[in-house]
Design an enzyme around this catalytic site. Structure first.
Site, PDB file in Angstrom:
ATOM      1  N   GLU A 102       0.763  -1.130   0.084  1.00 13.29           N
ATOM      2  CA  GLU A 102       0.039   0.018   0.022  1.00 13.29           C
ATOM      3  C   GLU A 102       0.768   1.184   0.095  1.00 13.29           C
ATOM      4  O   GLU A 102       1.894   1.198   0.371  1.00 13.29           O
ATOM      5  CB  GLU A 102      -0.565   0.084   1.208  1.00 13.29           C
ATOM      6  CG  GLU A 102      -2.183  -0.682   1.134  1.00 13.29           C
ATOM      7  CD  GLU A 102      -3.403   0.260   0.653  1.00 13.29           C
ATOM      8  OE1 GLU A 102      -2.892   1.072  -0.026  1.00 13.29           O
ATOM      9  OE2 GLU A 102      -4.479  -0.162   0.889  1.00 13.29           O
ATOM     10  N   ASP A 103       0.539   2.447  -0.557  1.00 14.50           N
ATOM     11  CA  ASP A 103       1.007   3.549  -0.371  1.00 14.50           C
ATOM     12  C   ASP A 103       0.862   4.195   1.089  1.00 14.50           C
ATOM     13  O   ASP A 103       1.889   4.571   1.732  1.00 14.50           O
ATOM     14  CB  ASP A 103       0.376   4.678  -1.543  1.00 14.50           C
ATOM     15  CG  ASP A 103      -1.013   4.811  -1.273  1.00 14.50           C
ATOM     16  OD1 ASP A 103      -1.605   4.038  -0.695  1.00 14.50           O
ATOM     17  OD2 ASP A 103      -1.546   5.790  -2.088  1.00 14.50           O
ATOM     18  N   ASP A 106      -4.459   4.864   6.218  1.00 11.44           N
ATOM     19  CA  ASP A 106      -4.991   6.204   6.617  1.00 11.44           C
ATOM     20  C   ASP A 106      -6.260   5.625   7.704  1.00 11.44           C
ATOM     21  O   ASP A 106      -5.816   5.208   8.727  1.00 11.44           O
ATOM     22  CB  ASP A 106      -5.754   6.882   5.717  1.00 11.44           C
ATOM     23  CG  ASP A 106      -6.235   8.440   6.134  1.00 11.44           C
ATOM     24  OD1 ASP A 106      -5.767   8.895   7.058  1.00 11.44           O
ATOM     25  OD2 ASP A 106      -7.083   8.821   5.545  1.00 11.44           O
ATOM     26  N   PHE A 156      -2.452  15.668   5.417  1.00  8.16           N
ATOM     27  CA  PHE A 156      -2.675  15.169   4.232  1.00  8.16           C
ATOM     28  C   PHE A 156      -1.361  15.286   3.357  1.00  8.16           C
ATOM     29  O   PHE A 156      -0.559  16.601   3.504  1.00  8.16           O
ATOM     30  CB  PHE A 156      -3.657  15.975   3.284  1.00  8.16           C
ATOM     31  CG  PHE A 156      -4.005  15.281   2.088  1.00  8.16           C
ATOM     32  CD1 PHE A 156      -5.017  14.268   2.178  1.00  8.16           C
ATOM     33  CD2 PHE A 156      -3.553  15.699   0.830  1.00  8.16           C
ATOM     34  CE1 PHE A 156      -5.158  13.740   0.594  1.00  8.16           C
ATOM     35  CE2 PHE A 156      -3.673  15.290  -0.268  1.00  8.16           C
ATOM     36  CZ  PHE A 156      -4.377  14.264  -0.541  1.00  8.16           C
ATOM     37  N   ARG A 169       0.648  12.743  -8.241  1.00  8.18           N
ATOM     38  CA  ARG A 169       1.290  11.253  -8.213  1.00  8.18           C
ATOM     39  C   ARG A 169       2.715  10.908  -8.682  1.00  8.18           C
ATOM     40  O   ARG A 169       3.639  10.229  -8.341  1.00  8.18           O
ATOM     41  CB  ARG A 169       0.658  10.400  -8.897  1.00  8.18           C
ATOM     42  CG  ARG A 169      -1.014   9.945  -8.375  1.00  8.18           C
ATOM     43  CD  ARG A 169      -1.537   8.988  -9.153  1.00  8.18           C
ATOM     44  NE  ARG A 169      -3.066   8.868  -9.061  1.00  8.18           N
ATOM     45  CZ  ARG A 169      -3.634   8.345  -7.603  1.00  8.18           C
ATOM     46  NH1 ARG A 169      -2.922   7.799  -6.637  1.00  8.18           N
ATOM     47  NH2 ARG A 169      -5.062   8.445  -7.557  1.00  8.18           N
TER      48      ARG A 169
HETATM   49  P1  IMP Z   1      -7.743   4.539   4.146  1.00 11.88           P
HETATM   50  O1  IMP Z   1      -8.980   3.561   3.439  1.00 11.88           O
HETATM   51  O2  IMP Z   1      -8.536   5.589   4.940  1.00 11.88           O
HETATM   52  O3  IMP Z   1      -7.094   3.845   4.799  1.00 11.88           O
HETATM   53  O4  IMP Z   1      -7.377   5.189   2.840  1.00 11.88           O
HETATM   54  C1  IMP Z   1      -6.447   4.679   2.023  1.00 11.88           C
HETATM   55  C2  IMP Z   1      -6.200   5.346   0.676  1.00 11.88           C
HETATM   56  O5  IMP Z   1      -6.833   6.719   0.622  1.00 11.88           O
HETATM   57  C3  IMP Z   1      -4.981   5.269   0.299  1.00 11.88           C
HETATM   58  O6  IMP Z   1      -4.489   4.037  -0.537  1.00 11.88           O
HETATM   59  C4  IMP Z   1      -4.767   6.583  -0.321  1.00 11.88           C
HETATM   60  O7  IMP Z   1      -5.335   6.346  -1.951  1.00 11.88           O
HETATM   61  C5  IMP Z   1      -5.973   7.249  -0.016  1.00 11.88           C
HETATM   62  N1  IMP Z   1      -5.442   8.488   1.097  1.00 11.88           N
HETATM   63  C6  IMP Z   1      -5.320   8.312   2.431  1.00 11.88           C
HETATM   64  N2  IMP Z   1      -4.492   9.499   3.004  1.00 11.88           N
HETATM   65  C7  IMP Z   1      -4.050  10.023   1.941  1.00 11.88           C
HETATM   66  C8  IMP Z   1      -3.315  11.221   2.084  1.00 11.88           C
HETATM   67  O8  IMP Z   1      -2.836  11.909   2.861  1.00 11.88           O
HETATM   68  N3  IMP Z   1      -2.974  11.844   0.665  1.00 11.88           N
HETATM   69  C9  IMP Z   1      -3.215  11.067  -0.391  1.00 11.88           C
HETATM   70  N4  IMP Z   1      -4.113  10.174  -0.693  1.00 11.88           N
HETATM   71  C10 IMP Z   1      -4.626   9.458   0.740  1.00 11.88           C
END
Ligand code: IMP
Length: 178
Positions: A102-103, A106, A156, A169
């Site tokens: 994963e990148d 969150d 963010f 990106r």
């Molecule tokens: P989660 O489901 O809330 O954990 O979010 C995961 C996805 O949200 C990641 O794979 C990102 O694509 C996007 N995301 C979450 N936080 C950020 C951020 O700070 N910047 C950009 N994309 C984010």
């Protein structure tokens, strides 16, 4: 570039590419040790993981398979928590050692959804490798999160695969919103 602007939002440098590379190299070394004599399946989560996945896999020298899935779930700077669907998940993960790449983790909702689908296939093991992790935003603990590049505050970030409304990106460094 120390400061950039995307749409109306300003960002400042947070993690330089060199710092990311060094950490990625160390994670690669750890994975080579942990999965020695296994043949894991790396599954990158698109779009955000594409650069991390490419750089990480260049550090992996054990036998492995590589694939990508796509989960549409995020818009703007706030997680919607609405996950549409996972596309492209292999259906032959039974008894395999799976590493999800994963990148960023969150809220963790995206990952929980993917993990549920992967576990349903009864793999031998499942672990997650994420470049970034925002512990303060996590809704539920994720046991499988074994490899983390950087724990970051609940802010963010953009760049190195991560986008703000589709942009940023391609930036080689990671920036945070100011
Ligand atoms: P989660 O489901 O809330 O954990 O979010 C995961 C996805 O949200 C990641 O794979 C990102 O694509 C996007 N995301 C979450 N936080 C950020 C951020 O700070 N910047 C950009 N994309 C984010």
């Amino acid at each position: 570039m120390n400061k950039i602007q995307i749409h109306e939002k300003g960002f400042e440098i947070f993690l330089e590419n060199e710092t990311i590379s060094k950490r990625t190299r160390l994670i690669g070394i750890q994975l080579n040790v942990d999965y020695e004599a296994k043949c894991p399946v790396f599954i990158g989560v698109l779009n955000g993981s594409f650069l991390f996945m490419a750089d990480l896999l260049k550090e992996i020298d054990i036998s492995c398979e590589v694939g990508f899935i796509r989960v549409a779930s995020y818009h703007g700077t706030e997680s919607t928590g609405k996950i549409k669907e996972a596309f492209g998940l292999p259906d032959d993960l039974k008894d395999r050692d799976v590493i999800i790449v994963e990148d960023i983790v969150d809220s963790g909702l995206t990952l929980q959804y993917i993990l549920e689908k992967v576990h349903a296939q009864k793999p031998a093991s499942v672990r997650v490798c994420s470049l970034l992790f925002k512990p303060a935003a996590l809704l539920q603990p994720i046991e499988e999160l074994a490899y983390v590049g950087f724990e970051i505050p609940n802010e963010f970030v953009v760049g190195y695969g991560l986008d703000y409304d589709g942009l940023g990106r391609n930036l080689k460094d990671i920036y945070r919103a100011i």
